[in-house]
Design a protein around this motif. Sequence first.
Motif, PDB file in Angstrom:
ATOM      1  N   PRO A  56      32.799-109.193   9.390  1.00 49.57           N
ATOM      2  CA  PRO A  56      32.191-109.440  10.266  1.00 49.57           C
ATOM      3  C   PRO A  56      31.513-108.518  10.663  1.00 49.57           C
ATOM      4  O   PRO A  56      31.621-107.228  10.469  1.00 49.57           O
ATOM      5  N   ASP A  57      29.916-108.785  11.042  1.00 47.43           N
ATOM      6  CA  ASP A  57      28.848-107.759  11.114  1.00 47.43           C
ATOM      7  C   ASP A  57      28.438-106.898  10.191  1.00 47.43           C
ATOM      8  O   ASP A  57      27.545-105.855  10.416  1.00 47.43           O
ATOM      9  N   LYS A  58      28.849-106.940   8.781  1.00 43.96           N
ATOM     10  CA  LYS A  58      28.730-106.184   7.854  1.00 43.96           C
ATOM     11  C   LYS A  58      27.105-106.104   7.579  1.00 43.96           C
ATOM     12  O   LYS A  58      26.579-104.970   7.451  1.00 43.96           O
ATOM     13  N   GLY A  59      26.494-107.345   7.565  1.00 36.89           N
ATOM     14  CA  GLY A  59      24.889-107.230   7.236  1.00 36.89           C
ATOM     15  C   GLY A  59      24.270-106.482   8.399  1.00 36.89           C
ATOM     16  O   GLY A  59      23.310-105.689   7.955  1.00 36.89           O
ATOM     17  N   VAL A  60      24.511-106.550   9.491  1.00 29.54           N
ATOM     18  CA  VAL A  60      23.986-105.850  10.532  1.00 29.54           C
ATOM     19  C   VAL A  60      23.974-104.342  10.316  1.00 29.54           C
ATOM     20  O   VAL A  60      23.333-103.707  10.654  1.00 29.54           O
ATOM     21  N   GLY A 283      41.635-116.956 -12.594  1.00 30.00           N
ATOM     22  CA  GLY A 283      41.222-117.552 -11.549  1.00 30.00           C
ATOM     23  C   GLY A 283      40.155-117.006 -10.499  1.00 30.00           C
ATOM     24  O   GLY A 283      39.788-116.044 -10.702  1.00 30.00           O
ATOM     25  N   GLU A 284      40.236-117.827  -9.428  1.00 32.83           N
ATOM     26  CA  GLU A 284      39.415-117.179  -8.190  1.00 32.83           C
ATOM     27  C   GLU A 284      40.383-116.343  -7.494  1.00 32.83           C
ATOM     28  O   GLU A 284      41.385-116.727  -7.424  1.00 32.83           O
ATOM     29  N   PRO A 285      39.600-115.514  -6.874  1.00 31.11           N
ATOM     30  CA  PRO A 285      40.536-114.489  -5.983  1.00 31.11           C
ATOM     31  C   PRO A 285      40.847-115.242  -4.671  1.00 31.11           C
ATOM     32  O   PRO A 285      40.389-116.093  -4.296  1.00 31.11           O
ATOM     33  N   PRO A 286      42.075-114.635  -4.386  1.00 33.16           N
ATOM     34  CA  PRO A 286      42.688-115.596  -3.142  1.00 33.16           C
ATOM     35  C   PRO A 286      41.809-114.972  -1.704  1.00 33.16           C
ATOM     36  O   PRO A 286      40.676-114.176  -1.974  1.00 33.16           O
ATOM     37  N   ARG A 287      41.811-115.591  -0.868  1.00 36.95           N
ATOM     38  CA  ARG A 287      41.302-115.598   0.761  1.00 36.95           C
ATOM     39  C   ARG A 287      41.669-114.350   1.295  1.00 36.95           C
ATOM     40  O   ARG A 287      42.970-113.945   1.047  1.00 36.95           O
ATOM     41  N   LEU A 288      40.572-113.549   1.670  1.00 33.16           N
ATOM     42  CA  LEU A 288      41.247-112.195   2.365  1.00 33.16           C
ATOM     43  C   LEU A 288      41.723-112.429   3.622  1.00 33.16           C
ATOM     44  O   LEU A 288      41.098-113.387   4.497  1.00 33.16           O
ATOM     45  N   PRO A 289      42.819-111.786   3.978  1.00 28.19           N
ATOM     46  CA  PRO A 289      43.286-111.830   5.271  1.00 28.19           C
ATOM     47  C   PRO A 289      42.487-111.497   6.440  1.00 28.19           C
ATOM     48  O   PRO A 289      41.824-110.691   6.044  1.00 28.19           O
ATOM     49  N   ALA A 293      39.638-108.124   6.702  1.00 33.86           N
ATOM     50  CA  ALA A 293      38.207-108.129   6.937  1.00 33.86           C
ATOM     51  C   ALA A 293      37.893-107.322   8.200  1.00 33.86           C
ATOM     52  O   ALA A 293      37.138-106.641   8.403  1.00 33.86           O
ATOM     53  N   ALA A 294      38.771-107.467   9.325  1.00 32.16           N
ATOM     54  CA  ALA A 294      38.440-106.856  10.271  1.00 32.16           C
ATOM     55  C   ALA A 294      38.419-105.337  10.287  1.00 32.16           C
ATOM     56  O   ALA A 294      37.765-104.682  10.744  1.00 32.16           O
ATOM     57  N   GLN A 295      39.538-104.982   9.497  1.00 32.82           N
ATOM     58  CA  GLN A 295      39.602-103.511   9.426  1.00 32.82           C
ATOM     59  C   GLN A 295      38.561-103.020   8.345  1.00 32.82           C
ATOM     60  O   GLN A 295      37.979-101.755   8.766  1.00 32.82           O
ATOM     61  N   THR A 296      38.309-103.693   7.499  1.00 35.53           N
ATOM     62  CA  THR A 296      36.834-103.233   6.768  1.00 35.53           C
ATOM     63  C   THR A 296      35.425-102.891   7.738  1.00 35.53           C
ATOM     64  O   THR A 296      34.907-101.942   7.596  1.00 35.53           O
ATOM     65  N   SER A 297      35.424-104.019   8.529  1.00 33.50           N
ATOM     66  CA  SER A 297      34.376-104.279   9.496  1.00 33.50           C
ATOM     67  C   SER A 297      34.481-102.883  10.238  1.00 33.50           C
ATOM     68  O   SER A 297      33.558-102.150  10.633  1.00 33.50           O
ATOM     69  N   ALA A 298      35.670-102.352  10.899  1.00 33.19           N
ATOM     70  CA  ALA A 298      35.926-101.272  11.555  1.00 33.19           C
ATOM     71  C   ALA A 298      35.491 -99.902  10.926  1.00 33.19           C
ATOM     72  O   ALA A 298      34.964 -99.056  11.562  1.00 33.19           O
ATOM     73  N   ARG A 299      35.854-100.034   9.682  1.00 32.29           N
ATOM     74  CA  ARG A 299      35.436 -98.851   8.932  1.00 32.29           C
ATOM     75  C   ARG A 299      34.084 -98.617   8.828  1.00 32.29           C
ATOM     76  O   ARG A 299      33.422 -97.590   8.862  1.00 32.29           O
TER      77      ARG A 299
END
Length: 310
Positions: A56-60, A283-289, A293-299
């Motif tokens: 979330p919001d990474k591009g911004v 194979g394909e990587p699993p979906r991120l919980p 994603a939220a923790q990464t955005s906060a970082r």
Amino acid sequence: MNDPALLHGWRHVYSGKVRDLYVPDDTPEGASGERMLVVASDRVSSFDHVLEPGIPDKGVLLTTLSLWWFDRLAGGDGGRRIPNHLVADHVLGSDDTAHELIPDAVAGRAMVVRALDMQPIECVVRGYLTGSGWLEYQSTGTVCGIPIAPGLADGDRLPEPIFTPAYKAPMGEHDENISFERTAEIVGSEMAERLRELSLEIYARAAATAEERGLILADTKFEFGLDQQGVLTLADEVLTPDSSRYWDADAWRTGTTPAERMASFDKQIVRNWLAAAWVPREGEPPRLPDEIAAQTSARYAELLRRLTAV
Ligand code: ATP
Ligand code: MG
């Protein structure tokens, strides 16, 4: 916002793993116009895969940080002016014509830039030893072929920052680390010298700025191009957590394990989660919980706050 948007006035021409490029829609097919719109999506890649969902919001956050650095490097930090690819003085909060060209749908995550003749070199500067550099150092005592003093540990500061260029591989291929001599063969020795000198200067200025804010800029990557007047110009994104490793300086000083010392402000949380949940290349990587994603955005947001809110 994971697929390139349809944007009024702009034609989509290219998508990298993270960014979508557009040209004005009256640009003749195949021609390289004068301007481009660079849109940073929320996509996140790890182990060469683009993951779902986006951050979330990474591009911004990435765009805000790039604009902040471009502005400082254009003289705002007291150093000499580093030319950049932004059209006009499109800086945060300004309301100039470049700003008006950005469609609302991508407001905050887009930059209007001058299309440059890009040098095919990723200009990497490393001030600290880690990652692929640390692996190479352990087996040969060098980083990208440059001999380094013995006795260093993962995460240690290098005696001095080094320029370790990579050849920018065509779309979809891996960039390849190359020697300075090889760089000179590709772009000419005068250009290679200029790229090295400029990259080391920008790294030093940015690392000093980061240090004032309790952050270590461990390494980073720049891209440069020539404008129509032949001026060597800083392009792409700059000094974002996607192109750089930032660590917390206190954690680095007091930490006892590499993970503690290198508490990074990037997608390390994603990498760690994925490494534990998935065998790369199977194979394909699993979906991120959503929580990861939220923790990464906060970082990412925390890095932006620490750097810019002074
Ligand atoms: P990857 O997915 O491996 O990152 P990529 O680097 O090609 O691939 P992006 O970073 O998403 O993908 O796309 C940005 C592209 O735009 C890069 O190829 C970069 O070299 C190019 N670029 C950035 N600024 C300019 C500019 N001012 N003029 C021309 N090209 C530019
Ligand atoms: Mg890129």
